[in-house]
Design a protein around this motif. Structure first.
Motif, PDB file in Angstrom:
ATOM      1  N   HIS A 110       0.761  -1.089  -0.072  1.00  0.00           N
ATOM      2  CA  HIS A 110       0.011  -0.118   0.063  1.00  0.00           C
ATOM      3  C   HIS A 110       0.867   1.436   0.206  1.00  0.00           C
ATOM      4  N   ALA A 111       0.467   2.100  -0.970  1.00  0.00           N
ATOM      5  CA  ALA A 111       1.309   3.417  -1.006  1.00  0.00           C
ATOM      6  C   ALA A 111       1.409   4.295   0.135  1.00  0.00           C
ATOM      7  N   ARG A 115       4.852   5.301   1.868  1.00  0.00           N
ATOM      8  CA  ARG A 115       5.192   6.685   2.104  1.00  0.00           C
ATOM      9  C   ARG A 115       5.504   7.007   3.391  1.00  0.00           C
ATOM     10  N   ASP A 134      -1.841  -1.640  -5.418  1.00  0.00           N
ATOM     11  CA  ASP A 134      -2.254  -0.164  -5.322  1.00  0.00           C
ATOM     12  C   ASP A 134      -1.595   0.437  -6.455  1.00  0.00           C
ATOM     13  N   GLY A 136      -1.279   3.504  -6.926  1.00  0.00           N
ATOM     14  CA  GLY A 136      -0.166   4.549  -6.431  1.00  0.00           C
ATOM     15  C   GLY A 136       1.125   4.244  -6.057  1.00  0.00           C
ATOM     16  N   ARG A 139       4.281   5.683  -8.341  1.00  0.00           N
ATOM     17  CA  ARG A 139       4.617   7.003  -8.156  1.00  0.00           C
ATOM     18  C   ARG A 139       5.157   7.339  -6.758  1.00  0.00           C
ATOM     19  N   THR A 140       4.772   6.665  -5.697  1.00  0.00           N
ATOM     20  CA  THR A 140       5.285   6.758  -4.378  1.00  0.00           C
ATOM     21  C   THR A 140       6.678   6.576  -4.388  1.00  0.00           C
ATOM     22  N   GLU A 143       8.880   8.932  -6.355  1.00  0.00           N
ATOM     23  CA  GLU A 143       9.118  10.187  -5.705  1.00  0.00           C
ATOM     24  C   GLU A 143      10.298   9.799  -4.424  1.00  0.00           C
TER      25      GLU A 143
END
Length: 297
Positions: A110-111, A115, A134, A136, A139-140, A143
């Motif tokens: 899970h992003a 994070r 997930d 996302g 992208r997580t 970044e």
């Protein structure tokens, strides 16, 4: 099928770790820290935050190069937990271990958890879904700029066993991981920071696990470092069964796990993920000595 090549990797016998991980001249050892009540072999032992922190420090003292903190069981049949619960289980443990100087990874699909864990000090994300659970996550990770392990995954834990259908399991895993690599890098994840895991035990029967372990050389043609997570899994228990009947219980599979760690290291894995750090650390050291001798003959 064209493969992605990682420009950070040299022409070594074993592919180097993803960028950001130490080069030690041997296969790395990741210690498993399940902060859960229901993991298959140690569920509940470290569900208390204080006990979990103590265990993480113990794993590091035993020689773990990385301590992998996970707050959601991924055993076959396990049910998911809510994000708030996973965050509450993992983030305090990650924070305290990182403050103590432990090299910490977070085991999550899970992003938001990835994070928060990175913000708390985690230096790597280990995702058993390879970003499929997930959308996302890519992208997580991109970044955050941390190393990312993408595992071969077909379905959630509660239904994974229904998806253990392969023609050539090694070829199928290569094709499916290759598709994940194209999507992850297309979403900005730095290829030099990606590692792969063939997902032993996840939508796999014992014969698939052994074939994948024997096929690490073929899996390495993807051009990315490989992590192997075999510790205490069903295929080991089945192989140890007396007369082929039943399974050896998980707590009695650590010596056999160390043997598999040595096989994985000789096969070129950059890291093994285990419950018993000491045994597998000895095993990968012996594997490094063996490979050095073979290369000199």
């Amino acid at each position: 099928m064209p493969t992605l090549q990682n420009p950070a990797l040299g022409r070594t016998r074993a592919l180097a770790p993803p960028e950001g991980l130490p080069l030690l001249g041997r296969c790395l050892v990741m210690g498993i820290l399940n902060v859960t009540p229901d993991s298959f072999s140690d569920g509940g032992l470290y569900a208390d935050t204080g006990h979990a922190i103590d265990r993480g420090l113990e794993l590091a003292a035993q020689g773990a190069d990385i301590v992998d903190v996970g707050g959601e069981s991924t055993r076959p049949g396990a049910r998911p937990v809510c994000l708030d619960e996973e965050l509450a289980r993992t983030v305090p443990v990650v924070r305290e271990l990182a403050r103590a100087g432990v090299w910490v990874s977070v085991d999550t699909m899970h992003a938001p958890v990835a994070r928060a864990a990175v913000e708390a000090g985690a230096r790597m994300v280990n995702d058993v879904s390879g970003g499929l659970a997930d959308p996302g996550m890519a992208r997580t990770v991109a970044e955050a700029g941390v190393p990312y392990v993408a595992m071969h995954w077909r379905a959630p834990s509660r239904e994974m066993d229904r998806h253990a259908d392969y023609g050539d399991v090694v070829a199928d895993v290569i094709a499916e991981l290759g598709a994940r690599l194209r999507q992850l890098t297309g979403m900005g994840v730095d290829p030099s920071r990606i590692a792969l895991d063939p997902g032993l035990g996840f939508s796999k029967r014992p014969e698939h696990d052994w074939t994948l372990l024997a096929g690490l050389e073929r899996l390495r043609t993807l051009g990315f470092p490989l992590m192997v997570g075999a510790s205490r899994k069903r295929f080991i228990g089945a192989a140890l069964a007396e007369g082929g009947v039943g399974e050896m219980p998980p707590a009695r599979r650590d010596v056999a796990t160390a043997a598999v760690s040595a096989l994985a290291a000789v096969g070129g894995a950059f890291c093994v993920r285990v419950h018993d750090v000491r045994a597998s650390l000895d095993a990968v050291r012996m594997a490094a000595a063996y490979v050095e001798h073979v290369d000199c003959t």
